[in-house]
Enzyme design. Structure first.
Site, PDB file in Angstrom:
ATOM      1  N   ALA A 115       0.823  -1.206   0.000  1.00 17.11           N
ATOM      2  CA  ALA A 115       0.000   0.000   0.000  1.00 17.11           C
ATOM      3  C   ALA A 115       0.855   1.254   0.000  1.00 17.11           C
ATOM      4  O   ALA A 115       0.449   2.281  -0.545  1.00 17.11           O
ATOM      5  CB  ALA A 115      -0.929   0.000   1.203  1.00 17.11           C
ATOM      6  N   THR A 116       2.052   1.199   0.608  1.00 20.35           N
ATOM      7  CA  THR A 116       2.915   2.390   0.597  1.00 20.35           C
ATOM      8  C   THR A 116       3.272   2.767  -0.827  1.00 20.35           C
ATOM      9  O   THR A 116       3.195   3.943  -1.204  1.00 20.35           O
ATOM     10  CB  THR A 116       4.187   2.132   1.425  1.00 20.35           C
ATOM     11  N   GLN A 223      -6.691  -0.897   5.410  1.00 14.97           N
ATOM     12  CA  GLN A 223      -7.315  -1.506   6.588  1.00 14.97           C
ATOM     13  C   GLN A 223      -8.772  -1.863   6.361  1.00 14.97           C
ATOM     14  O   GLN A 223      -9.405  -2.449   7.232  1.00 14.97           O
ATOM     15  CB  GLN A 223      -7.223  -0.536   7.785  1.00 14.97           C
ATOM     16  N   SER A 243      -3.445  -3.477   0.515  1.00 20.88           N
ATOM     17  CA  SER A 243      -2.236  -4.075   1.084  1.00 20.88           C
ATOM     18  C   SER A 243      -2.452  -5.556   1.338  1.00 20.88           C
ATOM     19  O   SER A 243      -3.469  -5.937   1.894  1.00 20.88           O
ATOM     20  CB  SER A 243      -1.906  -3.363   2.392  1.00 20.88           C
ATOM     21  N   HIS A 245      -0.645  -7.731   3.306  1.00 18.09           N
ATOM     22  CA  HIS A 245      -0.442  -8.314   4.631  1.00 18.09           C
ATOM     23  C   HIS A 245      -1.417  -7.797   5.679  1.00 18.09           C
ATOM     24  O   HIS A 245      -1.292  -8.129   6.846  1.00 18.09           O
ATOM     25  CB  HIS A 245       1.009  -8.162   5.082  1.00 18.09           C
ATOM     26  N   THR A 283       8.934  -7.209 -12.947  1.00 14.80           N
ATOM     27  CA  THR A 283       8.301  -8.525 -12.970  1.00 14.80           C
ATOM     28  C   THR A 283       7.299  -8.618 -11.842  1.00 14.80           C
ATOM     29  O   THR A 283       7.627  -8.346 -10.690  1.00 14.80           O
ATOM     30  CB  THR A 283       9.360  -9.636 -12.782  1.00 14.80           C
ATOM     31  N   CYS A 369       4.553   2.133  12.477  1.00 14.74           N
ATOM     32  CA  CYS A 369       5.562   2.955  11.807  1.00 14.74           C
ATOM     33  C   CYS A 369       6.029   4.129  12.637  1.00 14.74           C
ATOM     34  O   CYS A 369       7.047   4.719  12.348  1.00 14.74           O
ATOM     35  CB  CYS A 369       5.073   3.440  10.447  1.00 14.74           C
TER      36      CYS A 369
END
Lengths: 445, 84
Positions: A115-116, A223, A243, A245, A283, A369
């Site tokens: 997502a970043t 989220q 995202s 994870h 890739t 973070c």
């Protein structure tokens, strides 16, 4: 009891200090005795209650990924042999699974590293593409650091950024948003569900406003995806970050939804062989993409089941804690939220020491973070939390794999440790005696 | 081959037995709970095609659980606090 005498003696000399500093000092004594380290072989593992930081992979996701890590290792962009074809077909199947979860077309999904990267791509890419005519970008003060930092970079490039304040419940003021949009606004970025306080923004209304004013709407839905129903057409969203994870998928992969009708143009951040419609060369990691697709597929099937279960467990946790100890504040709107992210502030207790005391449970104060710095979370500051309460906040995360036993244990331990830490707190003593802390004149030494 | 109660029960028992072998506390409790809730939710399904489809899904899940249990055993770790 020894500890209490020691700390009271220490605090005799701290009379002039502001309250949050006193608390910090008191609990620094407790903290020194608990150091952070990896687990010994015979130690029991802590309970995982930090589902906003990351999530364990669902066994079904790992099961889908493994063949592509072992035997089907072809590059999906190899056009000339079976290894490439089977890898490409798996990647396209995953793309469809991601698209179906958000009611999009598979051609509108771009695989990224997370997502970043998706946030960076959308904000910088869209702003720079329309730079000649439009120089204004709007975001909120409670966004994820990557969004805020991308905006900071744009500011250095000469863009005008408005960081909208939020109300005390964490929600964006729609009136204020409408007034802030200018003729030269190219993008509005507001996250769907906040990772620190769990607040759910009124994305449908924001989408409607943006569409009516011809402004692109980006939302960081990391989220929210797979946890609440999402429809990018109903919501009138133009860009959405996903995202892997956060939804029981692998780490290192994410996706970006880029609307095709009406077309969103953007400058690519990563150049190369033109993969992913030229927007993100490189890739595509087939095993990770397959994992993300499987995670999205499972999330779609399990959405209702997970949601009702997480709500039930969250209610259980909050009710238990709030009924046993006073002076606990839930940060963020109580209704407009995702139930699995609960941010509680325990007055007269320092957050870090409560976390250390709860070493049997994996929790966090503030987002992963920002937990390296000692500053209180900027999200809590943005919703107007008192600095004392901001330092005393803990985020409880509940997810698909949480059990009643874990929730009960967490609640009991939390209640026990808060009571213990408050016993040691001179501020708590003063409050019990009826002194109003706000009326105290703290003097400087 | 029409699906019979015996077949459904046999699949249920196999799934529960295999799920209880997960070394990870969270995976184990989830699998047991999810299997039970899924069978309960589909208790009153009549259409034989639907029943057959669900049974096939169940069998695929059983294979998946067997594989994941084996993987979990290959990489053991300590137990969690609530198990100890």
């Amino acid at each position: 009891m020894m500890r209490k005498t020691v700390t009271t003696k220490l605090l005799g000399s701290m009379r002039g200090f502001p309250s949050h500093r006193v608390n910090y000092a008191v609990n620094a004594v407790a903290r020194e005795l608990i150091k952070s380290r990896e687990l010994e072989n015979d130690e029991l593992r802590p309970l995982y209650m930090d589902f906003q930081a990351t999530t364990p992979m669902d066994p079904r996701v790992l099961d889908a990924m493994l063949p592509y890590q072992v035997n089907y290792y072809g590059n999906p962009h190899s056009r000339t042999h079976a290894y490439g074809w089977e890898s490409e077909s798996a990647m396209e199947k995953a793309r469809k699974q991601v698209a179906d979860l958000i009611a999009a077309d598979p051609r509108e999904i771009v695989f990224t590293s997370g997502a970043t990267e998706s946030n960076n791509m959308s904000i910088k890419g869209v702003a720079r593409f329309y730079k000649s005519k439009k120089k204004h970008v709007i975001t909120t003060q409670t966004e994820h650091k990557c969004v805020l930092d991308s905006c900071r970079v744009l500011e250095a490039e000469g863009f005008d950024i408005t960081y909208l304040p939020v109300k005390t419940n964490g929600l964006v003021d729609l009136q204020l948003l409408e007034e802030t949009i200018r003729q030269d606004t190219s993008l509005v970025s507001v996250m769907t569900v906040n990772n620190e306080i769990g607040v759910r923004q009124p994305v449908e209304d924001i989408g409607r406003i943006c569409r009516s004013r011809n402004v692109f709407f980006h939302t960081d839905a990391a989220q929210a995806v797979g946890k609440i129903p999402i429809n990018v057409s109903d919501w009138k969203v133009d860009l959405m970050s996903i995202s892997g994870h956060k939804i029981y998928g692998p780490k290192g992969v994410g996706a970006l939804y880029v609307r095709r009708r009406p077309r969103v143009r953007m400058e690519p951040l990563q150049n190369g062989g033109g993969q992913e419609r030229g927007l993100r060369s490189g890739t595509v990691p087939t095993p990770l993409a397959v994992g993300l697709g499987a995670a999205c597929d499972i999330a779609q099937q399990e959405l209702e089941y997970d949601h009702s279960r997480v709500s039930m467990l969250a209610n259980r946790l909050v009710r238990k804690i709030m009924s046993e100890i006073p002076d606990v504040v839930m940060n963020g709107d109580p209704e407009q939220r995702y139930p699995g992210c609960i941010n509680l502030s325990f007055a007269y207790v320092e957050g870090e020491s409560l976390l250390m005391a709860l070493k049997d449970v994996a929790l966090s104060s503030g987002s992963a973070c920002t937990s390296a710095s000692l500053e209180p979370s900027y999200v809590l500051r943005a919703i107007g939390t008192d600095e004392d309460l901001a330092h005393s906040s803990i985020r409880f995360g509940i997810g698909r794999f949480s059990t009643e036993a874990e929730v009960d244990y967490t609640a009991d331990k939390c209640i026990q440790q808060v009571k213990r830490l408050r016993e040691m707190s001179p501020l708590w003593e003063m409050v019990q005696e009826g002194i109003d802390l706000k009326s105290i004149k703290w003097t400087q030494h | 081959m029409a699906a019979s109660t015996a077949q459904v029960l046999s699949l249920y028992r196999k799934l529960m037995k295999e799920s209880s072998k997960f070394p990870s506390y969270n995976y184990r409790t989830y699998a047991l709970r999810r299997v039970q809730d899924a069978f309960r939710a589909n208790r009153s399904v009549e259409d034989p095609k639907m029943v057959e489809q669900l049974l096939n899904q169940g069998r695929d899940n059983l294979d998946m659980i067997r594989r994941q249990v084996a993987i979990g055993k290959m990489y053991p770790t300590q137990k969690t606090i609530v198990e100890g």
